[in-house]
Write a protein that holds these residues in place. Structure first.
Motif, PDB file in Angstrom:
ATOM      1  N   VAL A  12     -69.526  34.390  79.968  1.00 20.95           N
ATOM      2  CA  VAL A  12     -69.260  35.795  79.682  1.00 20.95           C
ATOM      3  C   VAL A  12     -68.327  35.873  78.483  1.00 20.95           C
ATOM      4  N   TYR A  13     -68.520  36.907  77.680  1.00 28.01           N
ATOM      5  CA  TYR A  13     -67.726  37.099  76.470  1.00 28.01           C
ATOM      6  C   TYR A  13     -67.037  38.456  76.519  1.00 28.01           C
ATOM      7  N   LEU A  14     -65.880  38.529  75.905  1.00 27.79           N
ATOM      8  CA  LEU A  14     -65.183  39.807  75.761  1.00 27.79           C
ATOM      9  C   LEU A  14     -64.859  39.983  74.288  1.00 27.79           C
ATOM     10  N   GLU A  15     -65.559  40.907  73.663  1.00 26.34           N
ATOM     11  CA  GLU A  15     -65.309  41.244  72.265  1.00 26.34           C
ATOM     12  C   GLU A  15     -64.281  42.359  72.239  1.00 26.34           C
ATOM     13  N   MET A  16     -63.144  42.084  71.607  1.00 22.84           N
ATOM     14  CA  MET A  16     -62.041  43.039  71.591  1.00 22.84           C
ATOM     15  C   MET A  16     -61.804  43.506  70.156  1.00 22.84           C
ATOM     16  N   ASN A  17     -61.973  44.793  69.931  1.00 27.13           N
ATOM     17  CA  ASN A  17     -61.783  45.384  68.603  1.00 27.13           C
ATOM     18  C   ASN A  17     -60.672  46.428  68.659  1.00 27.13           C
ATOM     19  N   SER A  18     -60.191  46.791  67.491  1.00 19.83           N
ATOM     20  CA  SER A  18     -59.133  47.811  67.379  1.00 19.83           C
ATOM     21  C   SER A  18     -57.983  47.507  68.328  1.00 19.83           C
TER      22      SER A  18
ATOM     23  N   SER B 136     -58.606  52.316  79.452  1.00 17.09           N
ATOM     24  CA  SER B 136     -57.781  51.978  78.293  1.00 17.09           C
ATOM     25  C   SER B 136     -58.505  51.145  77.245  1.00 17.09           C
ATOM     26  N   VAL B 137     -59.641  50.543  77.601  1.00 14.75           N
ATOM     27  CA  VAL B 137     -60.351  49.685  76.644  1.00 14.75           C
ATOM     28  C   VAL B 137     -61.737  50.210  76.288  1.00 14.75           C
ATOM     29  N   LYS B 138     -62.156  51.276  76.922  1.00 14.26           N
ATOM     30  CA  LYS B 138     -63.490  51.836  76.651  1.00 14.26           C
ATOM     31  C   LYS B 138     -63.613  52.198  75.172  1.00 14.26           C
ATOM     32  N   GLY B 139     -64.729  51.796  74.593  1.00 15.08           N
ATOM     33  CA  GLY B 139     -64.975  52.078  73.188  1.00 15.08           C
ATOM     34  C   GLY B 139     -64.391  51.050  72.247  1.00 15.08           C
ATOM     35  N   ARG B 140     -63.532  50.173  72.759  1.00 16.53           N
ATOM     36  CA  ARG B 140     -62.921  49.135  71.922  1.00 16.53           C
ATOM     37  C   ARG B 140     -63.360  47.729  72.338  1.00 16.53           C
ATOM     38  N   PHE B 141     -63.541  47.512  73.625  1.00 16.53           N
ATOM     39  CA  PHE B 141     -63.919  46.193  74.147  1.00 16.53           C
ATOM     40  C   PHE B 141     -65.366  46.232  74.625  1.00 16.53           C
ATOM     41  N   THR B 142     -66.036  45.100  74.475  1.00 15.81           N
ATOM     42  CA  THR B 142     -67.409  44.966  74.953  1.00 15.81           C
ATOM     43  C   THR B 142     -67.546  43.655  75.699  1.00 15.81           C
ATOM     44  N   ILE B 143     -68.072  43.729  76.908  1.00 16.65           N
ATOM     45  CA  ILE B 143     -68.316  42.526  77.704  1.00 16.65           C
ATOM     46  C   ILE B 143     -69.805  42.249  77.705  1.00 16.65           C
ATOM     47  N   THR B 144     -70.147  40.997  77.463  1.00 14.11           N
ATOM     48  CA  THR B 144     -71.540  40.566  77.499  1.00 14.11           C
ATOM     49  C   THR B 144     -71.648  39.272  78.289  1.00 14.11           C
TER      50      THR B 144
ATOM     51  N   ALA C  56     -62.632  44.474  82.304  1.00 12.65           N
ATOM     52  CA  ALA C  56     -64.068  44.744  82.247  1.00 12.65           C
ATOM     53  C   ALA C  56     -64.790  43.766  83.153  1.00 12.65           C
ATOM     54  N   THR C  57     -65.899  44.226  83.730  1.00 12.44           N
ATOM     55  CA  THR C  57     -66.744  43.354  84.534  1.00 12.44           C
ATOM     56  C   THR C  57     -68.200  43.569  84.153  1.00 12.44           C
TER      57      THR C  57
END
Length: 121
Positions: A78-84, A62-70, A49-50
């Motif tokens: 920068v943060y990477l929130e990784m779920n599921s 592969s990470v859409k809907g599960r990871f969020t970059i802020t 993610a960028t």
């Protein structure tokens, strides 16, 4: 000199969550893009993610809907929130900053040392 440092990796069970952080520091004029890449054993490094300075984001399918970059521009972080999380997310995660250093005209890639994320039961 510009430094990029990651933190937050670890071991998590499938379905769990982790949050990665990355801070850029040093002689920074401006940050164009910051992002996360990952590399699993035997595989090439791939984009995760960028996020651009204006907030536009880009994700691997592969990470859409599960990871969020802020991004916190004030902190150059920068943060990477990784779920599921899935076992296939297991990799070394690298932070990248496309940064214009003080005294430079053009941005350059700066990489962190990497942080290990392992998804396993």
């Amino acid at each position: 000199q510009v430094q990029v440092v990651e933190s937050g990796g670890g071991l998590v069970q499938p379905g769990g969550s982790l949050r990665l952080s990355c801070s850029a520091s040093g002689s920074i004029s401006s940050i164009v893009i910051m992002g996360w890449y990952r590399q699993a054993p035997g595989k090439q490094r791939e984009l995760v993610a960028t996020i651009a300075s204006g907030g536009r984001t880009n994700y691997a399918n592969s990470v859409k809907g599960r990871f969020t970059i802020t991004r916190d521009n004030a902190k150059n972080t920068v943060y990477l929130e990784m779920n599921s999380l899935k076992p296939e997310d297991t990799a070394t995660y690298y932070c990248n900053g496309f940064i214009i250093a003080v005294g430079s005209r053009w941005p350059t890639d700066y990489w962190g040392q990497g942080t290990q994320v392992t998804v396993s039961s």
